[in-house]
Design an enzyme around this catalytic site. Structure first.
Site, mmCIF file in Angstrom:
data_model
loop_
_atom_site.group_PDB
_atom_site.id
_atom_site.type_symbol
_atom_site.label_atom_id
_atom_site.label_comp_id
_atom_site.label_asym_id
_atom_site.label_seq_id
_atom_site.Cartn_x
_atom_site.Cartn_y
_atom_site.Cartn_z
ATOM 1 N N HIS A 180 4.229 2.653 2.649
ATOM 2 C CA HIS A 180 3.647 1.925 3.778
ATOM 3 C C HIS A 180 2.142 1.860 3.568
ATOM 4 O O HIS A 180 1.477 2.896 3.469
ATOM 5 C CB HIS A 180 3.955 2.607 5.109
ATOM 6 C CG HIS A 180 3.426 1.856 6.296
ATOM 7 N ND1 HIS A 180 4.174 0.927 6.998
ATOM 8 C CD2 HIS A 180 2.199 1.878 6.883
ATOM 9 C CE1 HIS A 180 3.436 0.419 7.967
ATOM 10 N NE2 HIS A 180 2.231 0.980 7.921
ATOM 11 N N CYS A 181 1.600 0.663 3.497
ATOM 12 C CA CYS A 181 0.176 0.466 3.237
ATOM 13 C C CYS A 181 -0.549 0.209 4.559
ATOM 14 O O CYS A 181 -0.303 -0.813 5.220
ATOM 15 C CB CYS A 181 -0.042 -0.703 2.274
ATOM 16 S SG CYS A 181 -1.779 -1.011 1.888
#
Length: 343
Positions: A180-181
């Site tokens: 997850h960025c």
């Protein structure tokens, strides 16, 4: 509240932030995390309990829920860098007769980077739903080590397809989950990995281009001033030849914002360059960040073996199909039909 108390609160806040970042990255058992957690517990005895709770809630909201804060920070940093480049570096370089296409290169890279950023943040990364679960579960085989068949996600109440993972930020399982960025406020999965790949490389190229042009401008200024052949009087009143340190100090006093920006983009280029190399390695070997980290527990080997004496599992990457096919899979994720054709 005295200075020491303020310092301890600030230090506890920083340590707690680092600890949460380490947990977000999945390294719960790392030496750094254990050390930071230990230091945070010691400082918690002198920090007011109410302040600890407020800080923890704020950090949890930042690092454990989807938030646009890092997107806003991303845009603000780019705006600051491009503002300085436009109002100072571009103007000075134009007066020094730099080639126009060279000066416009950062803007062209910015346009491509923002396009990839929007696509990456808005695209569906591969969210697994009840309607597409039956097809996605057939895309990849379970390797029996990192991904076991029959494992059910307790949150989504569905069997996990191979290479998928539940994202605690988004509250959904993602097909071929990478990570997850927070900078794009989205998961990186099978269907937006190509956009993230291009976004990352275009961002690194943008930072490198600005750093190169800015450095060339400062070098041109030094050469035109003939400062390298000059001298200066030091604090003792002695005449000394100009050194590199003196040049850096002089440039910082003359162009403080330009030199500060140059240091920032050089550091950014090095960090992004290293991360680009890591992501290229993952792409060429058909791994995700999640799989790479999990595979460290079992070690790397070309074969899967079970040792009779200790039943130790050695991990083998069964998803790699060769460099070209692995790279192709990033830009064209496999479907069930394609998998059936290759089997």
């Amino acid at each position: 509240m005295d200075f020491l108390t303020l310092f301890l609160i600030y230090l506890w806040f920083i340590l707690t932030t680092i600890a949460l970042l380490c947990v977000c990255l999945g390294r719960k058992e790392s030496f750094l995390t254990r050390s930071v957690n230990g230091a945070s517990q010691v400082l918690s005895f002198v920090i007011p309990t109410q302040l600890q709770r407020v800080t923890q809630r704020a950090l949890h909201r930042l690092f454990h829920t989807r938030s646009c804060l890092f997107v806003a920070l991303h845009v603000a940093l780019q705006a600051a860098v491009y503002g300085e480049y436009t109002w100072e570096v571009f103007v000075y370089c134009w007066e020094l007769q730099f080639h126009l296409l060279l000066l416009l290169l950062p803007y062209l890279l910015l346009a491509g980077n923002m396009g990839c950023f929007i696509l990456c943040s808005r695209a569906n990364p591969g969210i697994i739903t009840k309607s597409n679960h039956a097809s996605l579960v057939k895309v990849y085989a379970h390797d029996g080590v990192l991904f076991q068949k029959g494992v059910v996600c307790p949150t989504c109440n569905m069997e996990k397809p191979a290479r998928s993972k539940h994202c605690s930020f988004c509250g959904t399982c993602v097909h071929r989950f990478d990570h997850h960025c927070v900078w794009v406020n989205n998961c990186i999965g099978a269907f937006n990995a190509k956009y993230f790949f291009l976004y990352l490389f275009s961002l690194a190229a943008t930072a490198a281009a600005i750093a190169t042009i800015t450095a060339a401008f400062l070098i041109r200024v030094v050469l035109l001033s003939d400062m390298m052949h000059g001298s200066y009087i030091d604090e003792q009143g002695q005449e000394r030849a100009v050194e590199i340190l003196f040049l850096v100090q002089h440039l910082f006093l003359t162009f403080p914002r330009v030199v500060f920006m140059l240091g920032f983009v050089i550091l950014l280029t090095l960090v992004l360059g290293a991360y680009c190399c890591f992501n290229l390695y993952l792409a060429l070997t058909n791994q995700t960040s999640n799989e790479w980290y999990k595979s460290r527990r079992y070690g790397c080997s070309r074969r899967l073996t079970l040792q009779p004496h200790d039943r130790q599992v050695v991990y083998k990457n069964i998803y790699s199909k060769g460099v070209w096919m692995n790279l192709k899979e990033i830009f064209k994720p496999p479907t069930v039909l394609e998998r059936k054709k290759t089997t």
